[in-house]
Scaffold this active site. Structure first.
Site, PDB file in Angstrom:
ATOM      1  N   HIS A   9       3.978   7.740  -9.378  1.00  0.00           N
ATOM      2  CA  HIS A   9       3.573   7.712 -10.780  1.00  0.00           C
ATOM      3  C   HIS A   9       2.043   7.856 -10.822  1.00  0.00           C
ATOM      4  O   HIS A   9       1.329   7.100 -10.151  1.00  0.00           O
ATOM      5  CB  HIS A   9       3.963   6.397 -11.440  1.00  0.00           C
ATOM      6  CG  HIS A   9       5.439   6.171 -11.512  1.00  0.00           C
ATOM      7  ND1 HIS A   9       6.175   5.739 -10.428  1.00  0.00           N
ATOM      8  CD2 HIS A   9       6.313   6.323 -12.552  1.00  0.00           C
ATOM      9  CE1 HIS A   9       7.456   5.617 -10.797  1.00  0.00           C
ATOM     10  NE2 HIS A   9       7.562   5.968 -12.070  1.00  0.00           N
ATOM     11  N   HIS A 186     -12.736   0.291  13.144  1.00  0.00           N
ATOM     12  CA  HIS A 186     -12.386   0.507  11.740  1.00  0.00           C
ATOM     13  C   HIS A 186     -11.113   1.338  11.685  1.00  0.00           C
ATOM     14  O   HIS A 186     -10.439   1.525  12.709  1.00  0.00           O
ATOM     15  CB  HIS A 186     -13.535   1.190  10.990  1.00  0.00           C
ATOM     16  CG  HIS A 186     -13.957   2.499  11.578  1.00  0.00           C
ATOM     17  ND1 HIS A 186     -13.493   3.712  11.133  1.00  0.00           N
ATOM     18  CD2 HIS A 186     -14.793   2.783  12.611  1.00  0.00           C
ATOM     19  CE1 HIS A 186     -14.019   4.684  11.843  1.00  0.00           C
ATOM     20  NE2 HIS A 186     -14.804   4.155  12.762  1.00  0.00           N
TER      21      HIS A 186
END
Length: 336
Positions: A9, A186
């Site tokens: 959506h 990371h």
């Protein structure tokens, strides 16, 4: 290669596709489909079909739908397509970034959408975690134990007794990847590189970080599931390289600066190749591409490493193509 349709959506699908590309690199045969408020089911069905049609011929034969919500319009229209191709398509809902990255990694070896769908569910669940950890229900822990969908990590290989003098010309451990990255541990490292290298341990090698309790804590908590991360000073790595207790270990080494790599190499650590991931910009440094910034001291350190036989692999993620480090430096107007 299995084609992947990400559907949601609104523009969530486009956003998470962009995030996945930042971490795992640009992917072929992946399309994002957005269902907007002014559209109807027929519009959405056409978007999904157009996405599949855009894939290479082989990727159209096996298609995986990654959907935001079970029962929503993106699911319903994807399901309508799936019902016509149940043997070659699969749907997984509850889309999150760990799920998408695992899907990317899985399709490097998996041949069918069903294989990938079955595999990525555990990673998607493991990506949902809470801090403080005391809020996590004991019967819903994402740790790799008997209550988790993830298999427990394999134990480290048993130490092998070897004469330390054997490590005069080599390390006691295997280097799966030695990486220069100012961001250290990371997303790109914890997902794309860790999945590609499959290390037994991630080692951040930095005197500065080893003496900073907060940074150490943040790094160890960022380790991917099933892989332990440690932060050690450079001298400790030099000791470990000659320690027979680490025979059989496969390390992913992370360095913050080229000067730290020089100290390790000059201390006797054998680093045949150094992956250059990122070098942060600061005053006095020159950008040589969008993630690498150097000054004269950095260039001298890199030249020293090259003179000592270290090769350079300039890539953010495994999917990137290698760049010539010194060509980038020269192009930026710096002397080599």
């Amino acid at each position: 290669m299995v084609g992947i349709v990400i559907a949601s959506h609104g523009d969530f699908a486009k956003g998470i596709k962009q995030s996945g590309s930042m971490i795992f690199g640009e992917q072929k045969n992946v399309e994002a489909v957005s269902f907007m408020p002014n559209e109807g089911p027929e519009d959405l069905r056409k978007h999904l079909e157009d996405a599949i049609a855009s894939f290479d011929e082989d990727s159209r034969k096996e298609v995986l739908f990654l959907i935001d919500l079970w029962g929503g319009s993106p699911f319903n229209q994807s399901n309508a397509i799936f019902e016509e191709h149940q043997d070659t398509m699969a749907i997984v809902t509850g889309l999150n970034l760990p799920m998408l990255i695992e899907a990317y990694a899985s399709r490097l070896t998996a041949k069918t959408s069903h294989e990938i769908a079955a595999h990525i569910l555990g990673e998607a669940k493991a990506g949902v975690r809470i801090k403080p950890e005391s809020l996590t229900p004991k019967n819903n822990s994402n740790n790799t134990n008997e209550n988790s969908e993830q298999p427990a990590p394999k134990p480290a290989p048993a130490p092998v007794k070897v004469d330390p003098s054997a490590f005069k010309d080599r390390n006691s451990f295997e280097i799966g990847l030695a990486r220069l990255d100012s961001r250290l541990l990371h997303g790109q490292v914890a997902t794309a590189w860790a999945k590609s290298i499959k290390p037994t341990r991630i080692i951040v090698v930095s005197d500065a970080v080893a003496h900073n309790d907060l940074r150490k804590s943040l790094i160890t908590e960022a380790a991917p599931s099933g892989i332990k991360a440690n932060v050690i000073p450079i001298n400790k790595l030099i000791e470990i390289a000659k320690d027979s207790r680490f025979v059989g270990q496969r390390f992913l080494l992370l360095f913050e600066t080229p000067q730290d790599v020089v100290k390790a190499v000059d201390g006797g650590v054998k680093i045949p190749e150094l992956n250059i991931g990122s070098m942060a910009h600061s005053e006095g440094k020159t950008m040589i591409n969008n993630v690498l910034s150097v000054d004269e001291n950095d260039v001298e350190a890199l030249k020293h490493l090259s003179d000592n036989g270290v090769k350079f692999d300039v890539r953010k993620v495994p999917a990137d193509s290698d760049k010539d480090l010194f060509a980038l430096i020269i192009k930026a107007g710096l002397n080599v």
